[in-house]
Motif scaffolding. Structure first.
Motif, mmCIF file in Angstrom:
data_model
loop_
_atom_site.group_PDB
_atom_site.id
_atom_site.type_symbol
_atom_site.label_atom_id
_atom_site.label_comp_id
_atom_site.label_asym_id
_atom_site.label_seq_id
_atom_site.Cartn_x
_atom_site.Cartn_y
_atom_site.Cartn_z
ATOM 1 N N ILE A 225 5.923 5.242 -17.253
ATOM 2 C CA ILE A 225 5.302 6.563 -17.365
ATOM 3 C C ILE A 225 3.799 6.350 -17.373
ATOM 4 N N GLY B 166 1.370 8.539 -16.994
ATOM 5 C CA GLY B 166 0.584 9.498 -17.748
ATOM 6 C C GLY B 166 0.841 10.893 -17.246
ATOM 7 N N VAL B 167 -0.091 11.796 -17.580
ATOM 8 C CA VAL B 167 0.041 13.171 -17.114
ATOM 9 C C VAL B 167 -1.251 13.589 -16.420
ATOM 10 N N ILE B 168 -1.107 14.494 -15.437
ATOM 11 C CA ILE B 168 -2.286 15.015 -14.756
ATOM 12 C C ILE B 168 -2.272 16.532 -14.833
ATOM 13 N N ASN B 169 -3.440 17.092 -14.559
ATOM 14 C CA ASN B 169 -3.579 18.537 -14.499
ATOM 15 C C ASN B 169 -3.460 18.954 -13.046
ATOM 16 N N ILE C 166 4.882 9.110 -12.635
ATOM 17 C CA ILE C 166 5.685 7.899 -12.818
ATOM 18 C C ILE C 166 5.070 6.780 -11.978
ATOM 19 N N THR D 160 -4.189 11.160 -17.789
ATOM 20 C CA THR D 160 -4.191 10.957 -19.232
ATOM 21 C C THR D 160 -2.973 10.134 -19.607
ATOM 22 N N GLN E 19 11.603 20.537 -11.840
ATOM 23 C CA GLN E 19 10.390 20.036 -12.472
ATOM 24 C C GLN E 19 9.622 19.204 -11.452
ATOM 25 N N GLY F 124 -3.653 23.629 -13.376
ATOM 26 C CA GLY F 124 -3.328 24.286 -14.641
ATOM 27 C C GLY F 124 -1.992 23.888 -15.234
ATOM 28 N N ASN F 125 -1.179 23.170 -14.485
ATOM 29 C CA ASN F 125 0.082 22.707 -15.054
ATOM 30 C C ASN F 125 0.005 21.219 -15.348
ATOM 31 N N VAL F 126 0.665 20.827 -16.404
ATOM 32 C CA VAL F 126 0.658 19.419 -16.771
ATOM 33 C C VAL F 126 1.870 18.752 -16.127
ATOM 34 N N PRO G 290 3.874 15.113 -15.199
ATOM 35 C CA PRO G 290 3.958 13.683 -15.487
ATOM 36 C C PRO G 290 3.878 12.842 -14.202
ATOM 37 N N VAL H 95 -0.128 8.759 -21.856
ATOM 38 C CA VAL H 95 0.627 9.254 -23.007
ATOM 39 C C VAL H 95 1.049 8.054 -23.841
ATOM 40 N N ASN I 73 -8.118 12.231 -12.806
ATOM 41 C CA ASN I 73 -8.072 11.681 -14.154
ATOM 42 C C ASN I 73 -6.648 11.752 -14.686
#
Lengths: 728, 186
Positions: B59, B61-64, B73, B50, B104, B67-69, B71, B52, B48
């Motif tokens: 961009i 979105g972001v994923i889990n 591309i 998300t 990162q 436990g870390n978010v 980004p 932004v 999933n």
């Protein structure tokens, strides 16, 4: 080696802390020179540093702090008054000690550089030059207490000495009379009782044995130790009990009160220290206690009871000593209630708690999904425990801001001297707590803002007097909690911001155009733009590499905001608003266009239904009528995504959010309720994004974004302005 | 002694260059690209994501990620300027980029992961000055594999955080938001 290193590290930390305490104590003394407790803490700071430095063999520190300590000791004993001159010497000494510590830590084996050595000796000169020459024997019992004796005394004021000679006294060459004669040199024997209860019948009586017992009422100013010393040689052949006069009891009680509370001492030691007992008394009593313990014949009595039984000390003295002991115990216990913990460990714990919160949310979700009612109870109780753990874990990192504030007293003092201004720093709300990580990061911006107030804000005394203000300016530091945030205010009563100067400078820098048409507030906000300083000549206070733009950036990096209020001639107030913690917040989850967002719960005021009939909704102007007030609103889904078609709209809700004094409505599709939100940073990639402050991981593993309500509304306002008035 | 070490490490570097490099190849918009296997942390399936809001197309979105978010591309949008079509074969290639504060993790959305190729240095040529529809500074080199050229991506350029977040601001401004100064000037 590593043990030694860690010990050194602790020494460094401890010394830093103590010097910090010392500085604030000195500054307190400046206003209140008679504060005994503060003087004591000064003395302790120097004393402890000396002691610890001695352990590591840092001789330069020991030599220097010894002198400072002696001076402080005199101050503590009231032999030397503390005045402004001494305080400033002591402040310099504190700085010098810090330098010495640094030198010794960096190059422990190197000799002291000439410069430091010179400062040492000149400071010692300044310290001791002003002090009276005589030395003090601090172990002496202050004399006034003892000299009360004299004059007409009843038996009540007499020492009661009982001498029970043993049978062998005479055989061992003791002459009881010689002791009595010698005793007379110390004072006056008021009365003497001679009795011989254990004298056997004529025939059995051995003339070489001694059966004499004396009870002597004795008047003297001598201390118990001195009196006991009279019978020193007889100690083996005679049971000696010396009971202090009743009039002395009060003295002892007073002495007990004045006793240092630094550590818990044993009852015997305490009584010994004040002179109510002699070492012999204590030894005897202890021996008796030990015997009782060995034989099990009689119950082991506390040492106090034994002492009373032995008639060497009065009941009230023992009671008082016991009370004192108890107090000291409590005090020491309170002091040792603190544990120094590595901040890294705490950070790790808080991260783990964050993960725990997320997985507990995941568990709740599964319990709900499968409708396990029995597991639901367990989940609910675990949930509340997790909540409590979260709160406690975050509280661990909470520190009072007062310590940070009081550091600025030195800044204000030094800077105002440097600038030739009279400035007083007033501190309010020092007990307000916030996260240690926030405190650390707020230090630099605060320093800058305060320096600004001192340098640019407060006028010189002449200007102030000319403006009809008192010559002494004041800078106020204030901290208080407001709806889940901490607000820190720096207020000065100076000249206020000069908006004309700011505008002129901003135009010169090309920040704005001459026909700017900005409001007063917008002009004030210009000082946060880069490269703007209204001060004509730069002092050595400005140009520290931290401009107002950096201040604003630093504060915004903490999810905080900074605002400014200024009135010409009255002063400037800068308010910094910061979140209490950076790790976990209570959030309110909403859904818009099937995407879930978190609004910080403390910003949520209420939720209402978006009902066209009940609240008058104005779709073209975007505000609703909330109980008579016009509430501007924003459709979150339309704003973030493509506008929905009319038919897709279901029942909508309005979340009323408040920030500061303003309110706004966010129109969302769904309300998911409260959610413990562990803030995960979004990273550098999104740092320019104004309306999102971070992300969080939901129980189902998805990521939800945390809204920055203030940023969102500001962004929306700017957009509205642009669409309403096309750019010139 | 320190000289010796320096020599040794220089020797190692040479050896690495002469060694056959391993590259992960993947498809973006039907074109093959490759990155050095040393840059790749892991390959994860599309979960999933998300979205932004108010960010540019690239961009995604972001994923889990445990436990870390992190980004993600959209490489297609970044390289080809049109968003990717997410299919069953779409994957996220997780890479690590250096930033000022450390490293990162960034995910790259690709259409399909192909294989790991061993490409000898002799088959790698410098990037042409023109002739591709991709920005030349994104191309580290061209690799010839079975008479087909594959573009080796310069990860630190493609995923330059300064550039990505900077462009984000411009897109942000286009969406209505302006920086404070910009607003004042207007």
């Amino acid at each position: 080696m590593s043990d030694f290193d860690s010990a050194l590290k602790i020494f460094a930390q401890e010394a830093e802390q103590l010097l910090q305490d010392m500085e604030s104590a000195l500054l307190t003394l400046e206003t209140d020179p008679n504060d005994g407790e503060t003087i004591n803490s000064l003395f302790r700071a120097m004393h402890t540093i000396k002691g610890s430095a001695g352990l590591f063999g840092f001789n330069p520190i020991v030599a220097f702090t010894h002198e400072a300590e002696s001076v402080l000791d005199k101050v503590r004993n009231g032999e030397q008054a503390i005045d402004a001159g001494l305080i400033s010497v002591l402040l310099d000494s504190k700085d010098h000690t810090a330098k010495l510590v640094e030198h010794c830590l960096n190059c422990p084996d190197a000799a002291l550089p000439d410069e430091l050595a010179a400062t040492s000796s000149s400071l010692i000169q300044r310290l001791t030059g002003k002090s009276p020459a005589h030395t003090l024997q601090s172990t002496d019992i202050p004399s006034p207490l003892l000299s009360e004796g004299g004059g007409n005394m009843s038996l009540d004021d007499s020492w009661l000495i009982s001498l029970d000679f043993k049978y062998d006294a005479l055989r061992n060459g003791m002459d009881p009379l010689s002791f009595l004669r010698y005793l007379k040199t110390l004072g006056e024997i008021k009365d003497i009782l001679t009795f011989f209860p254990d004298m056997p019948q004529d025939a059995e009586m051995n003339p070489e044995s001694c059966y004499l017992h004396f009870k002597i009422a004795f008047n003297s100013d001598a201390s118990k130790q001195t009196i006991e010393a009279v019978f020193e040689f007889a100690a083996d052949d005679c049971d000696i009990k010396i009971l202090p006069p009743n009039s002395k009891v009060n003295d002892y009680l007073q002495l007990l009160d004045a006793l240092d509370e630094d550590h818990v001492s044993r009852l015997g030691d305490m009584l010994l220290q004040i002179g109510a007992l002699t070492a012999n008394d204590v030894t005897h009593a202890l021996n008796r206690q030990a015997r009782a313990r060995q034989t099990d014949m009689e119950p082991v009595k506390p040492i106090g009871e034994i002492l009373i039984e032995q008639q060497v000390v009065q009941q009230p003295v023992v009671d008082q000593a016991l009370k004192k002991q108890e107090q000291t115990k409590q005090k020491v216990a309170a002091e040792s209630n603190y544990i120094r913990v590595d901040a890294g460990k705490l950070g790790h714990l808080i991260n783990l708690v964050g993960e725990l919160v997320i997985s507990s949310a995941a568990m709740n979700l599964i319990v709900d999904r499968h409708g396990l009612s029995d597991a639901g109870d367990v989940a609910a109780s675990m949930n509340s425990l997790v909540n409590a753990i979260r709160d406690t874990a975050l509280e661990l990192r909470m520190v009072q801001i007062g310590e940070t504030f009081s550091r600025f007293r030195r800044v204000v003092r030094d800077v105002s001297n440097e600038l030739g201004k009279e400035i007083e720093l007033k501190i309010y709300g020092g007990e307000t707590e916030l996260d240690k990580t926030v405190v650390e990061k707020i230090n630099d911006p605060l320093t800058h803002l305060i320096r600004n107030s001192l340098d640019h804000g407060i006028e010189s005394p002449e200007q102030r007097l000319a403006a009809g203000k008192p010559a002494q300016g004041s800078v106020q530091l204030n901290a208080y909690h407001e709806s889940g945030h901490i607000v820190i205010q720096i207020a000065d009563d100076g000249a206020g911001l000069d908006s004309e100067k700011i505008v002129a400078k901003a135009i010169a820098n090309g920040l704005i155009k001459p026909d700017h048409g900005l409001s007063q507030q917008e002009i004030y906000n210009l000082i946060f733009a880069a490269g703007l300083s209204t001060k004509e000549q730069a002092t050595n206070l400005s140009g520290r590499g931290v401009g107002m733009d950096v201040v604003k950036k630093n504060i915004e990096a903490l999810r905080g905001s900074v605002s400014i209020a200024s009135f010409p001639g009255e002063g400037t107030t800068i308010s910094i608003k910061l979140p209490l913690t950076l790790a976990i917040i209570d959030g309110f989850m909403v859904g818009a266009n099937e995407v879930r967002y978190i609004i910080p719960l403390n910003m949520v005021d209420e939720c209402i239904e978006m009902d066209a009939r009940e609240c008058e909704i104005n779709e073209t102007e975007h505000y609703i009528n909330l109980r008579g007030h016009a509430l501007p609103y924003l459709r979150l889904g339309d704003y973030f995504h493509d506008p929905k078609t009319e038919s897709a709209k279901k029942r909508e809700s309005v979340v009323v959010v408040k920030f500061g004094q303003d309110k706004a409505g966010l129109v969302v599709d769904a309300l998911h309720g409260e959610h413990q939100t562990v803030i995960k940073p979004l990273g550098k990639l999104f740092e320019k994004l104004k309306c999102i402050t971070g992300a969080t991981v939901l129980g189902d593993g998805n990521v939800a974004l945390i809204l920055d309500v203030q940023g969102l509304i500001e962004t929306a306002i700017t957009r509205r302005k642009r669409t309403a008035a096309p750019p010139a | 002694m320190s000289n010796l070490i320096r020599k040794e490490s220089a020797g190692n570097a040479l050896a690495v260059q002469e060694q056959v490099g391993q590259y992960l190849t993947f498809l973006v918009d039907k074109e093959s690209f490759a990155v050095s296997i040393l840059d790749v942390k892991e390959i994860i399936e599309i979960a999933n994501i998300t979205h932004v809001p108010l960010t540019p197309d690239y961009i995604h979105g972001v994923i889990n990620l445990r436990g870390n978010v992190v980004p993600v591309i959209d490489l297609c949008a970044r390289l080809k300027h049109h968003p990717a079509e997410v299919s069953k074969r779409s994957c996220i290639v997780l890479v690590e980029v250096e930033v000022a504060e450390g490293t990162q993790h960034i995910g790259m959305l690709v259409d399909e992961v192909r294989e790991i190729l061993e490409i000898p240095p002799t088959n790698i040529q410098p990037a042409p000055d023109f002739g591709t529809d991709i920005r030349t500074d994104f191309i580290r080199a061209m690799a010839r594999v079975d008479e087909v050229f594959i573009i080796l991506l310069a990860i630190n350029k493609v995923l330059s955080l300064e550039e990505l977040s900077q462009l984000g601001r411009i897109a942000d401004a286009q969406a209505g938001h302006t920086g404070e100064q910009a607003a004042l000037i207007n």
